[in-house]
Design an enzyme around this catalytic site. Structure first.
Site, PDB file in Angstrom:
ATOM      1  CD  GLN A 255       8.201 -18.374 -31.806  1.00  0.00           C
ATOM      2  OE1 GLN A 255       9.284 -18.660 -31.585  1.00  0.00           O
ATOM      3  NE2 GLN A 255       8.617 -17.446 -32.114  1.00  0.00           N
TER       4      GLN A 255
ATOM      5  CG  HIS B 264      11.713 -21.482 -39.828  1.00  0.00           C
ATOM      6  ND1 HIS B 264      12.398 -20.758 -39.532  1.00  0.00           N
ATOM      7  CD2 HIS B 264      11.174 -21.304 -40.653  1.00  0.00           C
ATOM      8  CE1 HIS B 264      10.792 -20.025 -39.128  1.00  0.00           C
ATOM      9  NE2 HIS B 264      10.111 -20.415 -39.544  1.00  0.00           N
TER      10      HIS B 264
ATOM     11  CB  THR C 199       4.657 -34.224 -54.559  1.00  0.00           C
ATOM     12  OG1 THR C 199       4.011 -34.719 -55.992  1.00  0.00           O
ATOM     13  CG2 THR C 199       6.143 -35.507 -54.304  1.00  0.00           C
TER      14      THR C 199
ATOM     15  CB  CYS D 276      13.062   2.256 -36.974  1.00  0.00           C
ATOM     16  SG  CYS D 276      12.532   3.985 -36.545  1.00  0.00           S
TER      17      CYS D 276
END
Lengths: 336, 400
Positions: free
Chosen positions: B180, B202, B238, B326
């Protein structure tokens, strides 16, 4: 995100009968804020006819908890108390076109609130104060009575289902043994009453407790599920991973305590471990011989069917894992 | 209605220029970097450039200190297993209670199989590490200390530099899960004593499925994945050339936008946070307000449940996430909030908004526009709120 039906979404975004009901003469409260959901059901009952004229709810909870509460009020309005008492949590779930399995406890909460409200109207004590049998799950405040009702009403036969329907066992899971005993007891009663086929019933000792407990914890994401062990081909000398996993891990103090092992003791322990595993190897036509122990490196000679077998690396790591569990020290097992 | 994406700690949008940089490596320069022919050589050159771009973002001294992996999770696993195997005489690991599952689940497994003893250090109500407990756990039996740089749920930053020095003093390896932090706060590995650092593509507008483990030159290392000489034998397989190129480009852009992240993006976050607290009663900010990622805002709303808030936000086109039970399928609220001892009344109603440089002032306006109404609606439904205009229970959070 959950796969909610359109009806669940509709009853969540546009709940019917939400809010307080000033002229309520029957009130049922279940759940608690600490548990993540709570429901206050308020009914207006006509004394002469015992017909539920109006119903309102206030709910703290997720989407399906709010939708279930609203559905409950829609279901009970116009019913007599006797009719209402015949309702089950499944009626609530059905009304909403179904709930995700993990959310079934929302419908059970609705059922419990209805029971509580009617008991309140009749001046009875609703046993939600854990006096109805023992308090089984401390994390979510679930007593034996609630588990029994949920098991009976929904024909539950596994611990996972009990958790999904009642939340019991959804926290620390120290209540596992209690839940298991309760589930087995009610299932046995149901079999005797012809409500459940014998082979479906949960039996104590039917499965290794360690395995079931592990599975229950995995399902709840507490621990990562290990790879499904592949069934060993008959000829391959491979130690099934569950045979190893069933050995209880040593106490956390073990690694440091065994740091002072003498070489002789260490060799003896290694020998013992290999001896324990030998039957499994022989079963598959293989064998293993201890050649040398050098520091933390264990040299073994695989023979019989083990030689040239593609699974021998699995065998080696199986021995390695077993040694680590048994002795509490990381060993490297090298075939020579 | 343009959607408002405020869940950038979960994942980020891949920047279009990153995608453009990646595309040629699928169909044109598709060679295997290990091949001797021209197809391989041109890929090899691109990978070298990409590696230097990531090196610059980390302020690493050598480009070969970077080992590419399939993501943050693999980097974390590699670091843990490598440390245990490299220091066979040491069998203990120190970590914290608020780590990502990529660390905690591996530690649980090692403990369960008897391969390591785990110390899990707690945090205070603001999410700050218990330094006394950490100091007490350190010994010459510790193979690895692993603490996250910044928490994914609250953004709280751990003083990893100091923590690393303490670990080095007892001869332990120090790893940090910086998934992060990378791209959001300046990092300079040249002047650090941290041995290993995990990152993920990402989370910084790069592609999914690529990450890296920084391994300081000279650090003892054992690979997790064997079977090839790639990454100098430290991670076989690879090279994922398109993803590595994409991560390089994303790293270059992150470095370029670092200042913006800590000024404009931070200002957006601060405005949202102040606006929420102004408009909505009975809420407070989770985490260490003084030492926190510039993009993360975690707010606890009392007397409502997180999933219900998220469903309403989602309908209004706003994406955020929750530490509520939840939403995760578990029945208990997030382990991070529990470790911080946030009361259940508020932990169930905690919402995380995480920004990126792609967010705008309009995004903040939209949230401030709809959120008060959502809270009002849900609190009206809540039996604990009771629909009165007064504050239901005197609420004096000791942790705010």
């Amino acid at each position: 995100m959950w796969d909610y039906t359109d009806k669940v979404k509709d009853y969540f975004f546009n709940p019917k009968n939400a809010g307080a009901l000033a002229e309520a003469n029957a009130v049922g409260e279940v759940g608690a804020i600490s548990c993540g959901d709570a429901l206050k059901l308020m009914l207006k009952v006509v004394p002469e006819t015992e017909i539920i004229e109006d119903a309102r709810f206030q709910t703290f909870g997720c989407g399906s908890a709010i939708a279930s509460s609203s559905a409950l009020t829609e279901l009970v309005i116009g019913k007599t108390l006797t009719e209402a008492l015949e309702m089950t949590n499944q009626d609530i779930a059905d009304f909403l076109g179904g709930l995700p399995p993990e959310k079934m406890h929302c419908s059970v909460m609705g059922y419990e609130a209805l029971q509580a409200a009617i008991a309140n109207y009749r001046g009875e004590e609703w046993h939600d104060d854990h006096e109805e049998g023992a308090l089984l799950c401390k994390c979510f405040g679930v007593d034996e009575g609630m588990v029994e009702r949920a098991v009976r009403m929904n024909k539950l036969t596994t611990i996972e289902q009990v958790t999904a329907f009642t939340k019991a066992g959804g926290g620390c899971l120290t209540c596992f043994d209690g839940l298991e005993a309760c589930l087995a007891k009610v299932n046995a009663e149901m079999v005797a009453e012809g409500l459940l086929a014998e082979h479906e019933a949960y039996r104590l000792g039917g499965t290794s407790q360690a395995v079931v407990k592990q599975k229950a914890r995995e399902m709840r994401g507490f621990v990562k599920a290990p790879e499904e062990p592949k069934p060993a081909p008959a000829a391959a000398p491979m130690i099934s991973l569950d045979q190893i996993a069933l050995v209880p891990p040593p106490s956390s103090a073990a690694p440091s305590a065994s740091g002072g092992l003498t070489m002789l003791k260490k060799i003896r322990l290694v020998e013992e471990t290999i001896e324990e595993m030998r039957p499994y190897l022989r079963q598959d036509g293989g064998d293993c011989e201890l050649i040398d122990v050098d520091g933390n490196t264990v040299k073994v000679k695989l023979s019989g069917a083990c030689v040239g077998c593609q699974m021998s690396s699995v065998t080696i790591s199986g021995i390695q894992e077993r040694l680590a569990v048994k002795i509490g020290l990381p060993f490297r097992v090298v075939p020579v | 209605m343009t959607p408002v994406y405020l869940d950038n700690n979960a994942t980020t949008r891949v920047e279009p220029s990153v995608v453009a940089a990646m595309l040629p490596f699928f169909t044109e320069q598709f060679g295997n970097a290990s091949s001797i022919h021209a197809f391989g050589a041109e890929v090899g050159g691109a990978l070298k450039t990409a590696r230097r771009e990531l090196q610059a973002l980390l302020g690493a001294e050598h480009d070969h200190e970077i080992v590419y992996t399939a993501g943050g999770t693999e980097s974390d696993s590699t670091a843990i297993f490598s440390a245990l195997e490299s220091l066979p005489d040491r069998t203990e690991i120190i970590t914290s209670k608020v780590e990502h599952p990529a660390i905690l689940a591996v530690c649980d497994h090692l403990e369960k199989t008897g391969r390591a003893r785990i110390h899990r250090i707690g945090v205070d109500k603001a999410g700050r590490l218990d330094l006394d407990a950490y100091r007490a756990a350190l010994s010459d039996k510790v193979a690895l200390v692993t603490f996250m740089w910044a928490n994914n749920e609250t953004g709280t930053i751990f003083p990893v530099e100091g923590l690393a020095e303490m670990a080095k003093a007892v001869g332990a390896l120090f790893h940090t899960d910086a998934v992060q932090a990378v791209g959001k706060v300046p990092i300079d590995m040249k002047s650090s004593v941290i041995d290993m650092l995990s990152l993920s593509g990402h989370k910084l507008h790069g592609p999914k499925g690529i990450g890296a483990l920084y391994v300081r030159r000279g650090t003892r290392f054992k690979p997790l994945i064997r079977g090839g000489h790639q990454e100098r034998g430290r991670r076989a397989g690879t090279e994922n050339a398109p993803a590595i190129v994409g991560l390089g480009k994303a790293a270059a852009l992150a470095l370029q936008h670092m200042e913006e992240e800590n000024t404009r993006v931070k200002a957006l976050r601060d405005r949202l946070e102040a606006g929420i607290q102004q408009r909505i009663p009975n809420c407070f900010v989770n985490g260490d307000k003084d030492d926190r990622l510039p993009n993360t805002c975690n707010v606890a709303f009392e007397y409502v449940e997180g999933e219900a808030i998220l469903l309403h936000l989602n309908r209004a086109g706003i994406a955020a996430s929750s530490g509520s039970a939840c939403t995760s399928g578990s029945l208990e609220p997030s382990h991070v909030l529990r470790a911080m001892d946030i009361p259940f009344t508020a932990a169930h109603g905690s919402i995380r908004f995480s920004f990126s440089r792609e967010n705008t002032d309009q995004d903040v306006d939209r949230v401030l526009d709809v959120l008060p109404g959502i809270l009002e609606k849900l609190r009206d439904l809540s039996p604990f709120w009771a629909g009165t205009n007064e504050t239901p229970k005197a609420f004096k959070p000791v942790y705010a």
